[in-house]
Design a protein around this motif. Structure first.
Motif, PDB file in Angstrom:
ATOM      1  N   ASN A   5       0.825  -1.215   0.000  1.00 21.02           N
ATOM      2  CA  ASN A   5       0.000   0.000   0.000  1.00 21.02           C
ATOM      3  C   ASN A   5       0.853   1.256   0.000  1.00 21.02           C
ATOM      4  O   ASN A   5       0.524   2.251  -0.657  1.00 21.02           O
ATOM      5  CB  ASN A   5      -0.932   0.000   1.216  1.00 21.02           C
ATOM      6  N   PHE A  12      -1.935   5.949  -6.829  1.00 20.02           N
ATOM      7  CA  PHE A  12      -3.378   6.119  -6.908  1.00 20.02           C
ATOM      8  C   PHE A  12      -3.782   7.545  -6.522  1.00 20.02           C
ATOM      9  O   PHE A  12      -4.757   8.082  -7.059  1.00 20.02           O
ATOM     10  CB  PHE A  12      -4.080   5.095  -6.023  1.00 20.02           C
ATOM     11  N   ILE A  15      -3.436   9.604  -9.572  1.00 25.83           N
ATOM     12  CA  ILE A  15      -4.555   9.357 -10.480  1.00 25.83           C
ATOM     13  C   ILE A  15      -5.794  10.127 -10.015  1.00 25.83           C
ATOM     14  O   ILE A  15      -6.499  10.749 -10.821  1.00 25.83           O
ATOM     15  CB  ILE A  15      -4.846   7.849 -10.579  1.00 25.83           C
ATOM     16  N   LEU A  16      -6.070  10.077  -8.709  1.00 29.10           N
ATOM     17  CA  LEU A  16      -7.222  10.800  -8.175  1.00 29.10           C
ATOM     18  C   LEU A  16      -7.038  12.313  -8.322  1.00 29.10           C
ATOM     19  O   LEU A  16      -8.013  13.043  -8.556  1.00 29.10           O
ATOM     20  CB  LEU A  16      -7.436  10.425  -6.706  1.00 29.10           C
ATOM     21  N   VAL A 108       0.911   3.202 -15.167  1.00 30.83           N
ATOM     22  CA  VAL A 108       0.736   2.640 -13.821  1.00 30.83           C
ATOM     23  C   VAL A 108       1.706   1.476 -13.613  1.00 30.83           C
ATOM     24  O   VAL A 108       2.281   1.311 -12.535  1.00 30.83           O
ATOM     25  CB  VAL A 108      -0.716   2.178 -13.612  1.00 30.83           C
ATOM     26  N   LEU A 204       0.534   9.469 -14.759  1.00 34.01           N
ATOM     27  CA  LEU A 204      -0.470   9.044 -13.782  1.00 34.01           C
ATOM     28  C   LEU A 204      -1.574  10.094 -13.635  1.00 34.01           C
ATOM     29  O   LEU A 204      -2.756   9.761 -13.534  1.00 34.01           O
ATOM     30  CB  LEU A 204       0.194   8.781 -12.435  1.00 34.01           C
ATOM     31  N   GLY A 208      -5.838   9.888 -14.591  1.00 29.65           N
ATOM     32  CA  GLY A 208      -6.980  10.382 -13.828  1.00 29.65           C
ATOM     33  C   GLY A 208      -7.831  11.356 -14.606  1.00 29.65           C
ATOM     34  O   GLY A 208      -9.064  11.317 -14.546  1.00 29.65           O
ATOM     35  N   THR A 289      -9.987   1.115 -13.748  1.00 32.33           N
ATOM     36  CA  THR A 289      -9.003   1.919 -13.011  1.00 32.33           C
ATOM     37  C   THR A 289      -9.422   2.089 -11.559  1.00 32.33           C
ATOM     38  O   THR A 289      -8.599   1.966 -10.641  1.00 32.33           O
ATOM     39  CB  THR A 289      -8.822   3.293 -13.681  1.00 32.33           C
ATOM     40  N   LEU A 290     -10.701   2.365 -11.325  1.00 29.78           N
ATOM     41  CA  LEU A 290     -11.186   2.537  -9.957  1.00 29.78           C
ATOM     42  C   LEU A 290     -11.140   1.215  -9.188  1.00 29.78           C
ATOM     43  O   LEU A 290     -10.716   1.173  -8.021  1.00 29.78           O
ATOM     44  CB  LEU A 290     -12.607   3.099  -9.982  1.00 29.78           C
ATOM     45  N   MET A 293      -7.668   0.014  -7.880  1.00 33.02           N
ATOM     46  CA  MET A 293      -7.136   0.603  -6.657  1.00 33.02           C
ATOM     47  C   MET A 293      -7.330  -0.337  -5.463  1.00 33.02           C
ATOM     48  O   MET A 293      -6.642  -0.200  -4.449  1.00 33.02           O
ATOM     49  CB  MET A 293      -7.809   1.952  -6.396  1.00 33.02           C
TER      50      MET A 293
END
Length: 304
Positions: A5, A12, A15-16, A108, A204, A208, A289-290, A293
């Protein structure tokens, strides 16, 4: 799990961040398409050349890596094509499902490999890109041709674009410089390396920006077929082949990482140009993609 993580979490978040920038239209609607072209045609190829030209590729088990990655990709391409009539999809929708299962997000993947295993991971990732990008493009363009969604005029343009693919050309250049012993001498090496460093964070964020949550509605069966095959079945097969071929832990992790990646954002452009279902493709890109995560860290934790 916490180590995985910590490695993948910042990816991630970028990306967000890109999704937020795209939603707020910052800095403007015309900015990100131009930035995506810069990343695709200059920054990411520079990163691949810098990595492959100077890497100790002899330390990468290329043949066993190819068996795991290319064998899985070919297997799913064959299975999808043989079972296409049972899926009950239009030819255009099938090509989007086909792309959604076979293509992968290189930004990614390379960023995740470097985050997980540093330079060793980046080297294996560059080799994986060199192996997978040509086959993925050939299979997907072949899928459009076989499904009959593009005319003869589009076929020539598609094959020409395949030959000019900047990622394929970058891999060829990098491997040639490596095998010839030339490498990247002097200032050239420093300039190419610096250029390549910008590819991953900007790539990245661009992932997003490309997400389209509104496209998720109305694509239930095709979407869940794609998500199950791409994020569930593909990593399982690659992990099994990695175990059977005796891949070392770093190569195994990178093979699994690339297998568990969501599909490529560039698949939307290909679907639009070659007669695919572009809206379904947008839904697959966004949803995968979501979901990745959650599923991607889970697969990497399982392997470790």
């Amino acid at each position: 799990m916490s180590g995985v993580n910590e490695a993948l979490g910042p990816l991630f978040l970028l990306i967000l961040l890109g999704a937020l920038l795209g939603w707020r239209r910052i800095p403007g609607d015309d900015f990100w398409p131009a930035m995506e072209r810069l990343i695709y045609f200059l920054l990411f190829p520079a990163m691949l050349i810098a990595t492959l030209a100077t890497a100790d590729v002899a330390q990468v088990p290329v043949l066993r890596l190819a068996v795991a990655l290319l064998g899985t990709m070919s297997l799913f391409a064959l299975a999808l094509w043989c079972g296409r009539h049972r899926l009950g999809l239009t030819p255009a929708a099938f090509t989007s499902l086909f792309q959604g299962t076979l293509r992968f997000n290189t930004y990614v993947g390379v960023a995740g490999a470097a985050a997980l295993h540093g330079q060793a991971g980046a080297t294996v990732a560059a080799v994986a890109v060199a192996l997978m990008v040509p086959l993925a493009n050939i299979l997907c363009v072949g899928g459009f041709i076989a499904a009959g969604t593009l005319g003869a005029s589009s076929l020539g343009r598609s094959l020409a674009a395949l030959a000019r693919n900047p990622l394929i050309l970058a891999c060829v250049i990098g491997i040639t410089l490596n095998l010839s012993g030339i490498g990247l001498p002097g200032w050239l090496g420093g300039a190419v390396e610096l250029t390549g460093r910008a590819a991953l964070p900007l790539g990245l964020i661009a992932v997003g920006v490309a997400l389209r949550p509104r496209a998720l509605t109305g694509h239930g069966r095709a979407f869940w077929w794609s998500a199950t095959l791409k994020l569930g079945a593909t990593p399982l097969v690659v992990l099994s082949l990695a175990w059977l071929t005796g891949l070392d832990p770093v190569s195994r992790d990178i093979a699994l990482l690339f297998a568990a990646l969501p599909t490529a954002t560039s698949a939307y452009i290909l679907a639009r140009q070659l007669g695919g279902d572009a809206e379904l493709m947008a839904a697959l890109i966004t949803g995968q993609t979501l979901l990745a995560m959650v599923t991607l860290p889970a697969w990497m934790a399982l392997a470790s």
